[in-house]
Design a protein around this motif. Structure first.
Motif, short mmCIF file in Angstrom:
data_model
loop_
_atom_site.label_atom_id
_atom_site.label_comp_id
_atom_site.label_asym_id
_atom_site.label_seq_id
_atom_site.Cartn_x
_atom_site.Cartn_y
_atom_site.Cartn_z
N VAL A 192 0.94 -1.55 0.12
CA VAL A 192 -0.12 -0.04 -0.01
C VAL A 192 1.24 1.13 -0.08
CG1 VAL A 192 -2.00 1.22 1.20
CG2 VAL A 192 -1.90 -1.29 0.87
N ASN A 193 1.74 0.90 0.42
CA ASN A 193 2.93 2.40 0.89
C ASN A 193 3.75 2.39 -0.65
OD1 ASN A 193 2.04 3.38 3.34
ND2 ASN A 193 3.87 1.39 4.51
N ALA A 194 4.21 1.27 -1.32
CA ALA A 194 5.11 1.28 -2.14
C ALA A 194 3.94 1.86 -2.92
CB ALA A 194 5.44 -0.29 -2.79
N ALA A 199 -3.44 2.71 -4.76
CA ALA A 199 -3.82 2.93 -3.57
C ALA A 199 -5.13 3.35 -2.84
CB ALA A 199 -2.41 1.66 -2.21
N LEU A 200 -3.95 4.78 -2.58
CA LEU A 200 -5.02 5.86 -1.60
C LEU A 200 -6.76 6.22 -2.77
CD1 LEU A 200 -2.57 8.38 -1.34
CD2 LEU A 200 -3.96 7.43 0.63
N TYR A 205 -7.45 -1.92 -3.27
CA TYR A 205 -6.62 -2.12 -5.00
C TYR A 205 -5.44 -3.38 -4.29
CZ TYR A 205 -2.21 -1.28 -7.99
OH TYR A 205 -0.82 -1.87 -8.30
N ILE A 206 -4.68 -3.52 -3.22
CA ILE A 206 -4.49 -4.09 -2.42
C ILE A 206 -5.04 -4.77 -1.08
CG2 ILE A 206 -2.01 -5.25 -1.23
CD1 ILE A 206 -1.37 -2.10 -2.22
N LYS A 229 -12.42 -4.88 -12.03
CA LYS A 229 -11.32 -4.62 -11.91
C LYS A 229 -10.64 -4.69 -10.74
CE LYS A 229 -8.49 -0.44 -13.81
NZ LYS A 229 -9.24 1.00 -13.87
N PHE A 230 -11.04 -4.30 -9.19
CA PHE A 230 -10.55 -4.68 -8.13
C PHE A 230 -10.77 -5.96 -7.39
CE2 PHE A 230 -10.69 -0.68 -8.85
CZ PHE A 230 -9.31 0.30 -8.99
N PRO A 231 -9.91 -6.32 -6.37
CA PRO A 231 -8.60 -6.12 -6.16
C PRO A 231 -7.89 -6.22 -6.73
CG PRO A 231 -9.67 -7.23 -4.04
CD PRO A 231 -10.56 -7.79 -5.58
#
Length: 527
Positions: A192-194, A199-200, A205-206, A229-231
């Protein structure tokens, strides 16, 4: 009559006709010759154990033909596929499946991390993040995320995954296999951070999809649905290793120590599906834990063989599977297991190498460009030979599929040369050193000509839209009738209306597509 262990196609489930008590065993209420055939999928699991509840059912209906299906036959102290089901009557290897076009070829990106390969010994007196003294010994790759957690290592792996996705397609379905649930959750946070803004903007997304995550398991159907489309990225331990049909999965990440050949085959199987409608023809394996060394084992893709797994000797017989249970290893670490968690230890990638599956089914360590050049030049005697065959092909995709049978996956070349180049330019550039144009450059050249003037306004709009699709996605999209169901075409009319009303029938529409392709790939532009 055909019945099996799964209810996906309306078949009878084992669980529905038996239970722990005698009154639950309703299968005994019907005649022993009720079934003509019983098909047992994943027959290396519960059905193979002598004391399994499922075995009792099979033995009761022993007059029926019983057909066991498995990609991973198993032979342990407790479970034997061959003892009950006998020697295989038909086998089908991954290599053969790829050659026949039913299974997707793959490439392997092997990544070595310094602390994994060189080992790490804590300085004397060093404590972990909780202030506990760290045992003075050398920690190596097998210890990572099982005994020792280096937070910088987790972040490094996450950044490398996102670097690959951003360089190819950040919306490629991806499964990241981790050591356990704790590792899967830490990897989710690191990803999420990468991923940053991706992700925001998209909270799903993850996702961590493990046996203990109610929220994650609720998204499993969306993850495997090609229309959802997600995840995009799923971190897991074991839950996605078996029985999950992830047709559109294009990236499998192994940050997990895998010693079991059957587990390895099941994990790799998550990527081997082909999905023509969604343009999924190959997949990538990113390996941080040397798990793909198992590809070199003669048993990996030979004839179906019984795999003896020593570690199983120490395990009790697992319970008969229940449909909603997590996989045996996909649970939180048991109480009392203490992981050493250390922040601030510098971690770096010290080596990367890419290997591709060749026409013989073995991985190729040489330059993929050099390999592709040789294979293309074997298939075509000269540039003119290629141009003649390309221009005369009713469907260019058929020619591309033919090259894939020789181990040439053009998407892999695009990763090395540039993802904005189309298949035609990649082939001409790699094999014969021709200057390459991007898909957008080719499309713009066609738009500047007087080529469109012979068509009516609506037909011109359709052909212009197809050029734009080619510029964005490539030749496969241009040749797919499915594209007419998408924007901007659905604002012009239905596919039937476009083909029959605007172009005057299927034959004239296909002729217009072929003429458009001729304009795109004029010989003088490839020189």
């Amino acid at each position: 009559m055909e019945k099996g262990a799964s209810s996906k196609s309306g078949a009878v489930q084992y669980q529905a006709i038996t239970g722990p008590d005698e009154e639950d065993k309703i299968f005994k209420s019907v005649s022993r010759d009720f079934f003509d055939m019983i098909v047992i999928d994943e027959c290396h699991r519960g059905s193979a154990a002598d004391d399994s509840a499922w075995r009792e059912i099979l033995e009761y209906f022993d007059n029926a033909v019983q057909l066991g299906l498995t990609a991973t036959p198993k032979e342990t102290k407790y479970v034997s596929s061959s003892t009950y089901f006998g020697e295989p009557v038909y086998t089908y290897s991954l290599k053969q499946g790829i050659e026949d076009g039913f299974l997707a070829p793959y490439k392997v990106v092997r990544i070595d991390i310094d602390k994994d390969i060189e080992g790490w010994t804590p300085p004397p007196g060093m404590t972990d993040d909780l202030g506990q003294a760290i045992e003075q010994r050398e920690y190596n790759q097998k210890d990572m995320d099982r005994i020792l957690v280096l937070n910088q290592r987790t972040k490094l792996v996450a950044r490398r995954i996102m670097k690959y996705l951003n360089a190819t397609d950040p919306f490629s379905k991806t499964i990241v296999f981790c050591e356990d649930v704790d590792h899967a959750e830490r990897m989710r946070v690191a990803l999420v951070n990468a991923a940053g803004q991706l992700a925001l903007d998209n909270p799903k997304y993850i996702m961590r999809i493990t046996g203990d995550s109610v929220e994650g398991k609720a998204e499993l159907d969306n993850f495997i649905d090609p229309e959802s489309k997600f995840p995009v990225i799923a971190t897991t331990s074991e839950l996605l290793a078996t029985g999950v049909d992830t047709k559109t999965c294009k990236l499998i990440v192994l940050d997990k120590t895998i010693a079991s050949m059957s587990s390895f085959k099941q994990i790799i199987g998550r990527g081997t599906r082909i999905d023509e409608e969604n343009n999924k023809w190959f997949f990538t394996i990113m390996d941080f834990k040397k798990a793909t060394e198992l590809f070199r084992d003669p048993d990996f893709d030979g004839e179906a063989v019984v795999i003896y797994e020593p570690g199983d000797d120490d395990d009790p017989v697992p319970p008969d599977p229940v449909e909603d249970d997590p996989e045996p290893d996909d649970v939180e670490e048991p109480p009392g297991v203490y992981k050493v968690r250390v922040s601030g230890v510098d971690v770096n990638i010290i080596a990367e190498r890419v290997e591709y599956i060749g026409p013989d089914g073995k991985l190729i360590m040489a330059s993929y460009k050099d390999f592709s050049r040789k294979q293309i030049q074997k298939e075509f005697t000269s540039l003119d030979d290629f141009l003649n065959r390309w221009n005369s092909a009713a469907k260019k995709q058929a020619l591309i599929d033919e090259l894939e049978e020789h181990g040439i996956v053009l998407d892999n070349l695009a990763t090395e040369i540039g993802k904005d180049y189309g298949d035609f330019d990649l082939i001409c550039h790699i094999a014969w050193g021709q200057p390459a144009l991007t898909r957008k450059e080719r499309a713009n050249k066609v738009k500047k000509r007087n080529y469109f003037t012979k068509y009516g306004e609506q037909a011109r709009a359709v052909l212009t839209g197809l050029l734009d699709k080619y510029a964005d996605e490539g030749i496969a999209t241009l040749e797919s009738a499915k594209v007419l169901r998408l924007d901007p075409f659905k604002t012009i009319g239905t596919p039937v209306e476009i083909i029959n009303t605007i172009f005057g029938g299927k034959e004239k529409f296909e002729s217009a597509i072929q003429e458009l392709e001729q304009e795109l790939f004029k010989k003088e532009e490839s020189a």
